[in-house]
Scaffold this motif. Structure first.
Motif, PDB file in Angstrom:
ATOM      1  N   ASN A  88      60.451 -16.021  33.750  1.00 23.44           N
ATOM      2  CA  ASN A  88      60.827 -15.054  32.713  1.00 23.44           C
ATOM      3  C   ASN A  88      60.399 -15.564  31.329  1.00 23.44           C
ATOM      4  O   ASN A  88      60.634 -16.719  30.977  1.00 23.44           O
ATOM      5  N   LYS A  89      59.772 -14.690  30.583  1.00 21.77           N
ATOM      6  CA  LYS A  89      59.221 -15.088  29.284  1.00 21.77           C
ATOM      7  C   LYS A  89      59.606 -14.062  28.218  1.00 21.77           C
ATOM      8  O   LYS A  89      59.484 -12.855  28.447  1.00 21.77           O
ATOM      9  N   PHE A  90      60.056 -14.544  27.078  1.00 25.83           N
ATOM     10  CA  PHE A  90      60.501 -13.672  25.993  1.00 25.83           C
ATOM     11  C   PHE A  90      59.658 -13.936  24.743  1.00 25.83           C
ATOM     12  O   PHE A  90      59.196 -15.059  24.520  1.00 25.83           O
ATOM     13  N   ASP A  91      59.485 -12.894  23.937  1.00 29.19           N
ATOM     14  CA  ASP A  91      58.736 -13.079  22.694  1.00 29.19           C
ATOM     15  C   ASP A  91      59.673 -13.584  21.590  1.00 29.19           C
ATOM     16  O   ASP A  91      60.863 -13.837  21.823  1.00 29.19           O
ATOM     17  N   ALA A 141      58.329 -10.962  33.605  1.00 28.07           N
ATOM     18  CA  ALA A 141      59.461 -11.162  34.511  1.00 28.07           C
ATOM     19  C   ALA A 141      58.997 -11.905  35.755  1.00 28.07           C
ATOM     20  O   ALA A 141      57.889 -11.661  36.264  1.00 28.07           O
ATOM     21  N   GLY A 142      59.847 -12.788  36.240  1.00 26.24           N
ATOM     22  CA  GLY A 142      59.508 -13.485  37.478  1.00 26.24           C
ATOM     23  C   GLY A 142      59.547 -12.563  38.669  1.00 26.24           C
ATOM     24  O   GLY A 142      58.667 -12.593  39.540  1.00 26.24           O
ATOM     25  N   VAL A 178      64.962  -5.468  30.877  1.00 23.02           N
ATOM     26  CA  VAL A 178      64.228  -4.968  32.047  1.00 23.02           C
ATOM     27  C   VAL A 178      63.713  -3.557  31.786  1.00 23.02           C
ATOM     28  O   VAL A 178      62.558  -3.231  32.097  1.00 23.02           O
ATOM     29  N   LEU A 179      64.549  -2.694  31.204  1.00 19.94           N
ATOM     30  CA  LEU A 179      64.132  -1.319  30.926  1.00 19.94           C
ATOM     31  C   LEU A 179      62.971  -1.291  29.935  1.00 19.94           C
ATOM     32  O   LEU A 179      62.040  -0.485  30.065  1.00 19.94           O
ATOM     33  N   GLY A 199      49.863  -8.786  35.256  1.00 23.43           N
ATOM     34  CA  GLY A 199      50.397 -10.121  35.022  1.00 23.43           C
ATOM     35  C   GLY A 199      51.749 -10.137  34.324  1.00 23.43           C
ATOM     36  O   GLY A 199      52.196 -11.184  33.863  1.00 23.43           O
ATOM     37  N   LYS A 200      52.419  -8.995  34.280  1.00 22.37           N
ATOM     38  CA  LYS A 200      53.732  -8.931  33.632  1.00 22.37           C
ATOM     39  C   LYS A 200      54.873  -9.209  34.612  1.00 22.37           C
ATOM     40  O   LYS A 200      56.021  -9.353  34.183  1.00 22.37           O
TER      41      LYS A 200
END
Length: 428
Positions: free
Chosen positions: A170-173, A181-182, A237-238, A255-256
């Motif tokens: 999981n990666k956030f900006d 998301a994994g 997630v939404l 790749g998301k």
């Protein structure tokens, strides 16, 4: 003058010979579900080379197929052979198909040549109404580059592993929004809650008549999905899924999403829309020590009620399902489906499919998505609505599942009554 005389004689001879041939027999009509991928392949060509009667293949767009076929059957002018991928039991229960038992018994037809769960799908009310032609299966995909980026050096074998790995992917900006998301258990055609439900032993229906959705096992599978989503953050997630689309905008292809359950046709989509994507396919993870489980739809062929020459129709259906025809189809098309015929499915020609061995192993543990054939669409509509409500609302889970169960049960009861009514009218 002499030349004119011989020309006239030649014409008379040609007319005489043509007259001796008699009227040309009208071919049998095969309605095939059309697809843009393989519309150049004519399914009856190979058959017509050796048969003493002809079959004409007509491709019908899938968006029109059901309506057009049912209308033809009701009008008494159906095609001689039809193919479909909608649940066969739906068609059989509407008395739209001819039972094949007599043909099977007369020919001592080898029914063991097909995968067992696919053959079971051909049965309705203790009779056989179709022959399986093609199938597919699901497996677990993961993005190799994303795994390397997150320094993950092991593969998920259980859903607990999926949770741990997903948390590392999981990666956030900088604004805290989820950009990768994994894993997303509510994204894709084969829902994780359904996988876990099957792995827990849930059947969803009892004795073919009683819907079973409000159960501890179903509840557990939905709660697992809900908790997974809420751990990431529902709004996160939404927001991410709102950016998904088709083709190169698909979550996994773009790749998301680092891991997904996808079908055996998906490698061709990756090859088309993102050939640089490095991925791997493994068995679907287990839940609490259960075995892997997958799902496989079935494309089948049958004889519509009212067909004028069912004996010849049966001969063509046998050909469609034969290893000879299946291999010819695979050789001359870009089809990404597997053959329902086991001999064709294990032939080396299938090795061209990426991760063929994995998908074949998953096919062996596949179950039919046609859980409630007589209320197929309603079941999956209510199932998805129930999952969405459990994820997105604070409503009591038991109430949500009870509502879904009652709605599917009502639809199933209507279908069963209709079947009984038609059976009485037809004295069957």
């Amino acid at each position: 003058m002499k030349s004119s005389f011989y020309s006239t004689i030649g014409i008379y001879i040609l007319i005489f010979v043509s007259g001796c041939e008699g009227p040309k027999k009208k071919p049998l009509i095969y309605w095939n579900v059309g697809s843009a991928t393989n519309d150049d392949y004519v399914h009856s060509d190979l058959f017509n080379k050796t048969s003493d009667f002809e079959v004409e293949t007509i491709s019908i767009p899938w968006t029109e197929y059901d309506k057009k076929t049912l209308t033809a059957i009701l009008s008494g002018n159906p095609p001689d052979i039809m193919s479909q991928f909608a649940p066969l039991k739906t068609w059989a229960s509407r008395r739209s198909l001819i039972a094949l038992n007599d043909f099977i018994d007369e020919d001592n037809y080898d029914t063991t040549q097909f995968f067992g769960f696919l053959w079971d799908e051909m049965k309705w009310n203790n009779k056989i109404y179709g022959i399986p032609i093609n199938t597919t299966s699901y497996a677990f995909f993961y993005n190799k580059d994303i795994f390397n980026d997150a320094n993950i050096n092991y593969l998920p074998e259980s859903w607990d592993d999926v949770i741990k790995i997903a948390n590392r992917i999981n990666k956030f900006d900088k604004d805290g929004k989820l950009v990768r998301a994994g894993f997303l258990p509510n994204y894709g055609n084969f829902m994780t809650s359904n996988v876990i439900g099957w792995q827990l032993g849930e059947k969803y229906i009892i004795n073919g008549k009683h819907i079973s959705l409000n159960t501890p096992l179903v509840k557990e599978s939905f709660v697992w999905v809900r908790d997974f989503i809420h751990e990431i953050g529902l709004n996160n997630v939404l927001h991410l899924t709102g950016s998904f689309g088709f083709a190169d905008q698909h979550g996994f292809i773009s790749g998301k999403v680092g891991m997904m359950i996808l079908d055996s046709a998906f490698p061709k989509l990756i090859e088309k829309y993102n050939p640089a994507l490095r991925y791997r396919v493994i068995p679907i993870p287990s839940y609490k020590g259960s075995k892997s489980v997958s799902s496989g739809g079935v494309w089948w062929a049958g004889i519509p009620r009212g067909a004028k020459n069912p004996k010849n129709s049966w001969e063509f259906i046998k050909f469609l399902a034969s290893a000879e025809n299946q291999l010819d189809y695979l050789l001359n098309t870009d089809e990404s489906l597997f053959s329902a015929n086991k001999l064709a499915a294990i032939d080396s020609i299938n090795y061209k499919f990426p991760y063929y061995n994995i998908f074949m192993d998953q096919l062996k543990v596949s179950r039919s998505p046609s859980i409630v054939p007589l209320a197929h669409d309603i079941f999956w509509r209510e199932y998805k609505l129930a999952e969405d409500r459990i994820i997105m609302s604070d409503q009591n889970i038991d109430e949500i599942l009870e509502t879904a169960q009652n709605n599917v049960q009502t639809s199933l009861d209507k279908s069963l009554k209709y079947y009984e009514y038609i059976s009485t009218r037809l004295n069957e």
